[in-house]
Enzyme design. Structure first.
Site, mmCIF file in Angstrom:
data_model
loop_
_atom_site.group_PDB
_atom_site.id
_atom_site.type_symbol
_atom_site.label_atom_id
_atom_site.label_comp_id
_atom_site.label_asym_id
_atom_site.label_seq_id
_atom_site.Cartn_x
_atom_site.Cartn_y
_atom_site.Cartn_z
ATOM 1 N N HIS A 290 40.386 36.443 42.186
ATOM 2 C CA HIS A 290 39.721 37.755 42.187
ATOM 3 C C HIS A 290 38.744 37.948 41.039
ATOM 4 C CE1 HIS A 290 42.413 39.619 45.256
ATOM 5 N NE2 HIS A 290 43.270 38.737 44.777
ATOM 6 N N LYS B 265 35.713 53.778 38.982
ATOM 7 C CA LYS B 265 36.276 52.420 38.938
ATOM 8 C C LYS B 265 36.748 52.198 37.516
ATOM 9 C CE LYS B 265 32.178 50.840 40.294
ATOM 10 N NZ LYS B 265 32.157 49.751 41.258
ATOM 11 N N LYS C 65 30.753 46.251 34.737
ATOM 12 C CA LYS C 65 30.515 47.242 35.802
ATOM 13 C C LYS C 65 29.372 48.204 35.436
ATOM 14 C CE LYS C 65 35.386 47.088 37.271
ATOM 15 N NZ LYS C 65 35.383 46.634 38.692
ATOM 16 N N LYS D 266 34.922 51.963 50.652
ATOM 17 C CA LYS D 266 35.473 53.311 50.919
ATOM 18 C C LYS D 266 34.350 54.333 50.988
ATOM 19 C CE LYS D 266 39.446 51.678 48.449
ATOM 20 N NZ LYS D 266 40.070 51.533 47.116
HETATM 21 C C1 26Q Z 1 46.393 39.203 33.822
HETATM 22 C C2 26Q Z 1 47.185 38.700 32.794
HETATM 23 C C3 26Q Z 1 47.775 39.559 31.876
HETATM 24 C C4 26Q Z 1 47.583 40.930 31.997
HETATM 25 C C5 26Q Z 1 46.781 41.430 33.010
HETATM 26 C C6 26Q Z 1 46.181 40.562 33.929
HETATM 27 C C7 26Q Z 1 45.335 41.098 35.006
HETATM 28 C C8 26Q Z 1 45.745 42.219 35.723
HETATM 29 C C9 26Q Z 1 44.965 42.744 36.726
HETATM 30 C C10 26Q Z 1 44.131 40.519 35.347
HETATM 31 C C11 26Q Z 1 43.354 41.036 36.355
HETATM 32 C C12 26Q Z 1 43.754 42.150 37.057
HETATM 33 C C13 26Q Z 1 42.987 42.765 38.124
HETATM 34 C C14 26Q Z 1 41.879 42.276 38.634
HETATM 35 C C15 26Q Z 1 41.151 42.968 39.694
HETATM 36 O O1 26Q Z 1 41.474 44.086 40.067
HETATM 37 N N1 26Q Z 1 40.116 42.335 40.231
HETATM 38 C C16 26Q Z 1 39.354 42.949 41.296
HETATM 39 O O2 26Q Z 1 39.912 42.538 42.529
HETATM 40 C C17 26Q Z 1 39.318 43.228 43.608
HETATM 41 C C18 26Q Z 1 40.055 42.850 44.866
HETATM 42 O O3 26Q Z 1 39.738 41.547 45.240
HETATM 43 C C19 26Q Z 1 37.835 42.930 43.687
HETATM 44 O O4 26Q Z 1 37.286 43.733 44.705
HETATM 45 C C20 26Q Z 1 37.145 43.246 42.361
HETATM 46 O O5 26Q Z 1 35.818 42.827 42.392
HETATM 47 C C21 26Q Z 1 37.891 42.544 41.236
HETATM 48 O O6 26Q Z 1 37.341 42.909 39.989
#
Ligand code: 26Q
Length: 882
Positions: free
Chosen positions: A421, A612, A618, A724
């Site tokens: 992602h 967002k 962004k 959305k």
């Molecule tokens: C990882 C390790 C330790 C702590 C936190 C994390 C962590 C947590 C959440 C890393 C990343 C995320 C979230 C990422 C995310 O939301 N990415 C988004 O995913 C969407 C669904 O595919 C995409 O539409 C977005 O473009 C993308 O930014």
């Protein structure tokens, strides 16, 4: 307490400790926890020592279906309210009417869940498991009513009972168990899988505290814990009988088994229990109910033992707390937070509990024959967060189920699938080998073995290419070696996908290039979507009504039907009705903004929205620079052909992300100045919406005219908010990034406000990027920076925005804010001009909704299924009518 058989002496002691301090046990007096009494090294086969009931009469669990009519439902609600919850006329809290309604609905969901399960298990259907550290479910009630087709019935019967459905729906707190896009995507996926009747189960973590609540103090974000379970969660059902034991620490040891085979096992571990809670996931009016299983940590009885006997009561309690801390709180970072041990504990907790769960169910049906396992199971990894599942499945199969390496590896490689992602290299997860080895020693030794065999394969394909070996190794060498989780996920999976066409292409050309060369067949794209049930049918009832009357109701499950709107886009009567719906939704949104920001939005103005997570890539900063530009124009009397505009910005910043927090402050301060300036006279309004969350988006998307999707090209993997907004008839102003590209393809260039560098141009532009020259060469930009640098927005806090000014002016600004300024301002002017022509705008709005069919998660899930999972859709078994 029922008698137990075969207690070991250690477990007998555990029992004694329990009796001494009974308040340590859970609050549920009916809870029977078999694994609490399990020997640390016992094999799964020895686990069935809980008190068992046999020969249940089918009369006990087979019930005639519950009525779906007003009378029966009302009677159930009254019984839950009056008897089960024990409330009466003195009840003043909206919580109990809510609970009573939910319990009545849950009964109806539960009977369908059992019939669904019966169909799946009865046919030996292949299952997919969606493993995710995040499920951002939001509220459940409205969606359940929609999917069960009980909305109107419930509204009417509640009125009879003196209750208001809308108020009850609003009283529910969001299940905020996710950060943003990735977590909400998981929730939309579950909705679509149930609607498509696919045997898919979600596995996640039941955090006691979800995403923090955000409020503003003097323009700054302040975080508060989100104790979402405070009032209880009547949707979930605890299943203590499926509790699993999770190991941490200790060491990995070799031994010889009875047949003389050399084997490994994990000893001296500190164990924690994983207790599952199930939430029903209803499909749309099809009687299918799938399950989301969330794990909660609990201490084992060993925590009550040693320290007590040594008389160290407080130490014992704190060790117990540490165990239960594992699922206490969601990490509020939407890019990885590196190196936190607790986070790795969470990740392993989810992976291990879920795999044990699946394997035990397998064993129940098939014993220890795993020859069909890979044909019947698939695990989808939601980013690398659950990627411990790769070595953990190996460990369970080898150490616990006695399989050989090769057989275990074939199974693992054919069941795991990985979704990426993010394109930000700094967000790729890595764990230090030292930490990994301390916490999960047996897993680390398995990773080493996987790596050795993998590098051997690489060196056969590219003999002598040592640079390549170092690049591709699962272990990044250096003073502090690290495990590369994305590489682990790729090597252990049969499928690797990105979440939009551009993103998947960039993964293959960039981040994962070496792996793409080795295994091109593994790589694929699955463009994201959103569920139209929540994001259109439930969130926008006025539009839903108009759609139903115009093109029928099929769009609710076949979103491509929306194309039928195209021919109405030029019908003036239809446009009128479309405008009236949009206007009513803008009034709803304006009252939210009034209530939460104290800012008055005029529904006649252009509603320009960016909501967002706050992140530099962004580019909320670019948005606010445009606002400052509009403000400067008004102050200089450049107001010929003005389009009144209301700009709304919302989102949470990771608590430790300094510059993101400062951007929020800039938005707030600009809003204060602009809204308070009499000369502006309401022609421009700005608001920062605090505590942006799923339930807020349900009001925001329907009321938006212009959707801001303005990331630096090549950085936003997909985006889903963009979808959305589009679905609800907003036009997009955006860069050629993520799914914006596909949105523009669907809606056509005329109905999309494009600006900015392409991903390719971004990479080139970095080479000799000179923002100061760009500012100096552009009078509008110069004026904006002068205003910002004059302290006009921070009169009493000199220097407040220095870090932001510095970032814009830096030649090393990775997000190239200045590079896209001019093109953004011009695109905004095109949007403003388009809005002045209301007929043209309505047409564009209609065409956006009409073209949004591709962005349903029904399509996304159908693709995952056709190309990755290959599950057979299956209706639930018929109800047992007696
Ligand atoms: C990882 C390790 C330790 C702590 C936190 C994390 C962590 C947590 C959440 C890393 C990343 C995320 C979230 C990422 C995310 O939301 N990415 C988004 O995913 C969407 C669904 O595919 C995409 O539409 C977005 O473009 C993308 O930014």
């Amino acid at each position: 307490m029922p008698a137990r058989n075969a207690l070991t002496s250690k477990n007998a002691l555990a029992g004694a400790a329990r009796i001494m301090i009974p308040f340590f046990k859970g609050t549920n007096p009916f809870k029977v926890n078999q694994n609490t009494f399990m020997d640390q090294n016992s094999k799964p086969a020895a686990r069935h020592n809980a008190p068992q009931t046999s020969n249940l009469a089918s009369e006990l669990y087979e019930l005639p279906p519950l009525g779906m009519d007003q009378e029966t439902l009302a009677l159930d609600i009254r019984r839950y309210f009056g008897n089960f919850l024990g409330r009466d006329k003195y009840c003043r809290s909206s919580r109990y009417p809510h609970h009573a309604l939910v319990l009545a609905l849950r009964d109806r969901l539960m009977e369908r869940q059992k019939r669904t399960r019966s169909a799946y298990e009865g046919s030996g259907a292949k299952h997919a498991y969606y493993l995710s550290l995040e499920f951002l479910m939001g509220r459940t009630l409205n969606n359940a009513l929609l999917n069960l087709d009980l909305g109107e019935t419930t509204e009417a019967l509640l009125r009879r009972l003196g209750l208001n459905l809308e108020e009850i729906i609003d009283s529910e707190s969001d299940a905020g168990l996710g950060n943003g896009g990735l977590g909400r995507l998981a929730a939309c996926f579950l909705d679509s899988c149930a609607t498509l009747q696919l045997p898919v189960m979600g596995y996640g973590i039941r955090y006691a505290y979800g995403m923090f609540r955000q409020h503003m103090e003097n323009g700054s974000q302040v975080e508060e814990p989100d104790h979402w379970l405070r009032d209880g969660n009547p949707w979930e059902l605890e299943r203590p009988e499926h509790t699993r034991r999770i190991k941490y620490g200790g060491r990995s040891e070799f031994y010889r088994d009875a047949s003389g085979q050399q084997r490994s096992r994990w000893v001296d571990s500190h164990d924690v229990l994983a207790v599952p809670f199930d939430t029903p996931i209803p499909g749309y009016r099809n009687d299918t109910v799938n399950v989301l299983r969330l794990w909660s940590a609990a201490a084992t009885d060993e925590f009550d033992l040693g320290e007590f006997n040594a008389g160290s009561y407080p130490e014992s309690v704190s060790a117990k707390n540490a165990a239960e801390n594992i699922t206490m709180v969601l990490y509020p970072n939407d890019a990885s937070e590196n190196g936190k041990e607790l986070r790795l504990r969470q990740q392993y907790f989810l992976a291990s509990a879920s795999l044990q769960d699946v394997l035990e169910r397998w064993e129940m049906h098939h014993g220890r024959d795993f020859s069909q396992f890979a044909e019947k199971n698939a695990f989808q990894l939601n980013d690398t967060h659950p990627s411990c599942a790769v070595p953990e499945l190996m460990r369970l199969l080898i150490d616990e189920y006695d399989l050989g390496w090769e057989e275990a590896w074939q199974i693992t490689r054919h069941t795991m699938a990985y979704t990426n992602h993010t394109l930000l290299p700094e967000a790729l997860e890595k764990w230090s080998v030292r930490l990994f080895g301390q916490l999960l020693p047996r897993l680390l030794s398995i990773i080493y073995e996987i790596n050795a065999r993998f590098l051997n394969e690489v060196s056969k394909r590219w003999p002598g290419d040592n640079a390549r070996l170092a690049r591709m190794s699962l272990i990044e060498e250096g003073p502090e070696p690290h495990v590369r989780m994305a590489y682990l996920a790729i090597v252990g999976s049969f499928s690797v996908n990105g979440v939009a066409a551009l993103h998947s292409e960039l993964l293959q050309k960039g981040l994962f290039r070496d792996f793409y060369e080795l295994w091109p067949h593994k790589f694929n794209n699955k463009t994201n979507g959103v569920t139209q049930r929540r994001w259109l049918a439930a969130a926008n009832p006025a539009l839903r009504q108009l759609l139903d009357e115009t093109i029928g109701t099929a769009w609710v499950t076949q979103l491509d039907e929306l194309r039928k709107l195209t021919k109405h886009a030029d019908d003036p009567v239809f446009r009128q009705r479309w405008q009236a719906v949009k206007r009513a939704n803008k009034v709803r949104l304006a009252s939210l903004v009034q209530r939460d920001c104290g800012v008055v939005f005029d529904p006649e103005a252009l509603f320009d929205v960016q909501v967002k997570r706050i992140h530099e890539y962004k580019r909320q900063l670019l948005n606010i620079l445009h606002v400052i530009h509009l403000y400067a124009r008004l102050k200089h009397g450049e107001d010929a052909e003005w389009t009144p505009r209301c700009v709304l910005i919302g989102g949470k910043a990771a608590p430790g992300y300094f510059i993101a927090k400062r951007i929020i402050t800039l938005v707030s301060k600009v809003a204060e100045v602009v809204n308070g300036d009499d000369e502006i006279d309401g022609r421009l309004k700005v608001a920062f919406l605090p505590n942006y969350r799923v339930s807020a988006m349900e009001l925001i998307a329907p009321g938006t005219d212009l959707s801001e999707q303005i990331s630096t090209a090549g950085k936003e993997a997909s985006g889903t908010g963009n979808m959305k907004f589009m679905m609800n008839g907003a036009a997009t102003i955006g860069t050629l990034d993520g799914a914006n590209i596909e949105i523009r393809e669907e809606v056509g260039d005329d109905n999309f406000f494009l600006f900015g560098l392409t991903a390719e141009e971004v990479e080139k532009a970095r080479r000799d990027y000179n923002p100061n020259a760009l500012i100096a060469a552009d009078a509008d930009f110069t004026r904006v920076m002068a205003l910002l640098e004059s302290g006009h927005f921070n009169r009493f806090e000199p220097g407040l925005f220095e870090p932001i000014i510095g970032a814009i002016r830096s030649r090393h600004d990775p997000w190239l804010v200045a590079a896209d300024f001019r093109s953004f301002i011009d695109a905004q002017e095109r949007a403003a001009a388009a809005y002045r022509d209301r007929e043209r705008w309505s047409r564009m709005s209609i065409l956006n909704t009409a073209a949004s069919g591709k962005f349903s998660t029904d399509r996304t899930m159908a693709e995952y299924n056709a190309e990755i999972w290959r599950l057979t859709p299956m209706a639930p078994v018929q109800p047992n009518r007696q």
